[in-house]
Design an enzyme around this catalytic site. Sequence first.
Site, PDB file in Angstrom:
ATOM      1  N   SER A 164       0.859  -1.189   0.000  1.00  0.00           N
ATOM      2  CA  SER A 164       0.000   0.000   0.000  1.00  0.00           C
ATOM      3  C   SER A 164       0.896   1.241   0.000  1.00  0.00           C
ATOM      4  O   SER A 164       1.723   1.386  -0.889  1.00  0.00           O
ATOM      5  CB  SER A 164      -0.952  -0.026   1.205  1.00  0.00           C
ATOM      6  N   THR A 165       0.769   2.106   0.998  1.00  0.00           N
ATOM      7  CA  THR A 165       1.527   3.361   1.020  1.00  0.00           C
ATOM      8  C   THR A 165       3.028   3.105   0.908  1.00  0.00           C
ATOM      9  O   THR A 165       3.601   2.366   1.705  1.00  0.00           O
ATOM     10  CB  THR A 165       1.237   4.138   2.321  1.00  0.00           C
ATOM     11  N   HIS A 190      -2.515  -1.119  -3.467  1.00  0.00           N
ATOM     12  CA  HIS A 190      -3.690  -0.263  -3.284  1.00  0.00           C
ATOM     13  C   HIS A 190      -3.543   0.999  -4.136  1.00  0.00           C
ATOM     14  O   HIS A 190      -2.620   1.783  -3.943  1.00  0.00           O
ATOM     15  CB  HIS A 190      -3.837   0.148  -1.816  1.00  0.00           C
ATOM     16  N   MET A 196      -0.148   1.345   5.161  1.00  0.00           N
ATOM     17  CA  MET A 196      -0.879   1.611   6.397  1.00  0.00           C
ATOM     18  C   MET A 196      -1.991   0.577   6.564  1.00  0.00           C
ATOM     19  O   MET A 196      -2.466  -0.024   5.596  1.00  0.00           O
ATOM     20  CB  MET A 196      -1.473   3.024   6.385  1.00  0.00           C
ATOM     21  N   ASP A 218      -4.345  -4.725   6.054  1.00  0.00           N
ATOM     22  CA  ASP A 218      -4.757  -5.573   4.945  1.00  0.00           C
ATOM     23  C   ASP A 218      -3.615  -6.505   4.548  1.00  0.00           C
ATOM     24  O   ASP A 218      -2.478  -6.066   4.358  1.00  0.00           O
ATOM     25  CB  ASP A 218      -5.169  -4.712   3.742  1.00  0.00           C
TER      26      ASP A 218
END
Length: 343
Positions: free
Chosen positions: A162-163, A188, A281, A284
């Site tokens: 993600s991030t 993501h 973050m 998940d």
Amino acid sequence: MKKVRVLVVDDSFVIRNILKQSLEQDSDIEVAGLACDAFEARDMIIKLRPDVMTLDIEMPRMNGIDFLKKLMPQYPMPVIVVSSLDDRVFDALEAGAVDFIHKPGGLTRTQLIEHMKYELNEKVKVAANVKITGRKRREPAAVISDGVTGRAEKEIIAIGASTGGTEALYDIISKFNTDIPGVVAVQHMPPGFTGMYAERMNNQCQVSVKEARDGDRVKQGQVLIAPGDKHMRLVKTDDGYHVVCKFGEKVSGHCPSVNVLFNSVAEVAKDKAVGVILTGMGSDGAAGLMEMHRRGAVTIGQDEVSSIVYGMPKAAYEIGAVTYQVGLSQMAGKIYSVINNKR
């Protein structure tokens, strides 16, 4: 608790105020200032010392990417790029931005405020805690020279991020040789951007990289990136592994969800899989990686030092889902080592 002070930079008066309204709906955020271009922003950074900056890419006099390249060495700070559907957002991330949010067209002012409010505010608060100092700029990757021999079509590498993941994924995939087993990955990202990201990676890496389509076969030397608005699952048929990409409700707060992918890999690939969880973050992917671990897969988590946001890898590590924890620069080599040791 101290409020996160944000500097909003956008050449559009309307967008600046929409972002201001969105941010001010969160009691933990304070808009420290509004700037219409890079030069005004530079002066405000010196004067106001904001915690986070939101930045437009397309601006007069100096675009956001050039501004980032000049800004980061002098005033390292977390930056969230606010962008329309534009592949230059990846140039901004490469230049040091922490994350980005999509600025869609065709929405009313009220709709745009609502669209921005939750995602932008959450990303701003996460960015405020990111350690910017010490981050390394992208360097040309050396492809792993030690090859993988035989049976690659029977193995799967599943990656979730993600991030900070766009650069982390690049670091890993750019080191893969064409002998790597088939890779399925969730990053993501909003719809539209995943296709541009995959194409960009395909032009920069030795392996083939593409946005996955429903029914795509998982092949040696190829990376399939989950579409930005569909869950991707792994299935097994008589002629090998394929992916199923379908619209669905968010799982673990996301669509596509890393947990959805990892759970499907655990079910059909079992001990033939390697699971990798990267910077991001939230949590998940943690439960899905644990399921892969239970089914015999080797699992690898990114360590805290090299993670932009040590959220997803931390959640997985703390529940015992991670077999090995390594830094990003060693990740590709570790994946090759694991694959060869499995043989």
